[in-house]
Design a protein around this motif. Structure first.
Motif, PDB file in Angstrom:
ATOM      1  N   ARG A 220       2.431  -4.313 -10.876  1.00  0.00           N
ATOM      2  CA  ARG A 220       1.222  -4.078 -10.085  1.00  0.00           C
ATOM      3  C   ARG A 220       1.521  -4.124  -8.590  1.00  0.00           C
ATOM      4  N   LYS A 221       2.436  -4.999  -8.197  1.00  0.00           N
ATOM      5  CA  LYS A 221       2.822  -5.059  -6.778  1.00  0.00           C
ATOM      6  C   LYS A 221       3.434  -3.731  -6.334  1.00  0.00           C
TER       7      LYS A 221
ATOM      8  N   LYS B  68       0.727  -0.899  -6.083  1.00  0.00           N
ATOM      9  CA  LYS B  68      -0.115  -0.981  -4.893  1.00  0.00           C
ATOM     10  C   LYS B  68       0.522  -0.277  -3.700  1.00  0.00           C
TER      11      LYS B  68
ATOM     12  N   GLU C  86      -0.591   3.406  -2.897  1.00  0.00           N
ATOM     13  CA  GLU C  86      -1.896   3.710  -2.304  1.00  0.00           C
ATOM     14  C   GLU C  86      -1.712   4.585  -1.066  1.00  0.00           C
TER      15      GLU C  86
ATOM     16  N   LEU D 164      -5.914  -0.922 -12.256  1.00  0.00           N
ATOM     17  CA  LEU D 164      -5.315  -0.682 -10.943  1.00  0.00           C
ATOM     18  C   LEU D 164      -4.893   0.781 -10.800  1.00  0.00           C
TER      19      LEU D 164
END
Length: 258
Positions: free
Chosen positions: A152-153, A156, A159, A182
């Protein structure tokens, strides 16, 4: 294998200019690093024709701490993303066994993503790849850390990349609700199979899921470098240096790859 003059010209302007009475050129240093990376030998084991091993090690250590190859990789990666049509990315991780020489550093010396799992002392490399030759980003974590939180890091970081609508291919380690949500929040489409115990399993693009092998093939080529197949470096900064170096070399070689 060695880095040719033609290949070196692609990244020459991105490397620090050596000043003063310097005997070793940057291409000599890079080819010495390539020898160490391929053979997994100690710096002292460099053949004499590369020059003084300690001078090479000192420059590499300085570059690693300054993140020189991080910047080189970023420039090449940005050029790749511009030149290819990104309709999907793959997210995965691989485990690297830590050699006994890679343990024992003081914590004050810098981050050390090394942990003890059932396989002993290990490090995980988490990576997002646009295809089998294009790594987008990667991170390190101790071997016992779960895939989904680190994944998930990395997600991100996608984005505002302008990849809305692209598919994100992941294995079942990332099928949790938080990870899938996410991806959806990033205006991307998760392609991940549900676990067998899911009460409400979902449909996914099985043909697209087959492309998950792209990031696996990229990992396979990276592990062709013995210095990555086993972790000898105590500090993350130096281990990241070798990973960035391998990705850069792989990219330079791909220029001539049919």
């Amino acid at each position: 294998m060695e880095i040719t003059t033609e290949q070196f010209k692609i990244i020459e302007h991105l490397l620090p200019v050596q000043r003063g009475n310097v005997k070793l050129s940057n291409i000599q240093v890079l080819n010495a690093v390539l020898y160490v990376a391929e053979h997994g030998c100690k710096w002292r084991g460099l053949p004499d024709y590369f020059g003084n091993w300690h001078s090479i090690y000192t420059r590499v250590n300085r570059w690693a701490k300054k993140g020189v190859l991080d910047d080189v990789f970023s420039v090449l990666q940005e050029a790749d993303v511009i030149n290819i049509q990104v309709d999907h990315v793959s997210l995965d991780s691989t485990i690297i066994k830590v050699h006994p020489d890679g343990t024992g550093a003081f914590k004050k010396n810098g981050p050390q993503a090394i942990g003890k799992s059932r396989g002993g002392w290990t490090t995980k490399v988490h990576m997002v790849a646009a295809d089998d030759q294009t790594a987008v980003t990667f991170s390190l974590s101790p071997g016992q850390v779960g895939d989904a939180p680190e994944g998930r890091k990395l997600l991100k970081k996608l984005e505002n990349c302008g990849w809305e609508g692209a598919q994100v291919i992941m294995d079942k380690a990332y099928e949790g609700d938080e990870t899938r949500q996410l991806v959806i929040d990033l205006n991307m489409e998760p392609v991940v199979p549900p676990r067998m115990n899911r009460i409400s399993p979902w449909a996914y693009d099985r043909e697209m899921y087959k492309k998950r092998n792209e990031v696996e093939r990229l990992f396979r080529r990276l592990k062709g470098f013995r210095r990555i197949f086993s972790r000898f470096e105590k500090l993350d900064a130096v281990f990241r240096f070798f990973i960035h170096f391998a990705l850069i070399v792989d990219k330079l070689i791909s220029v001539n790859r049919p």
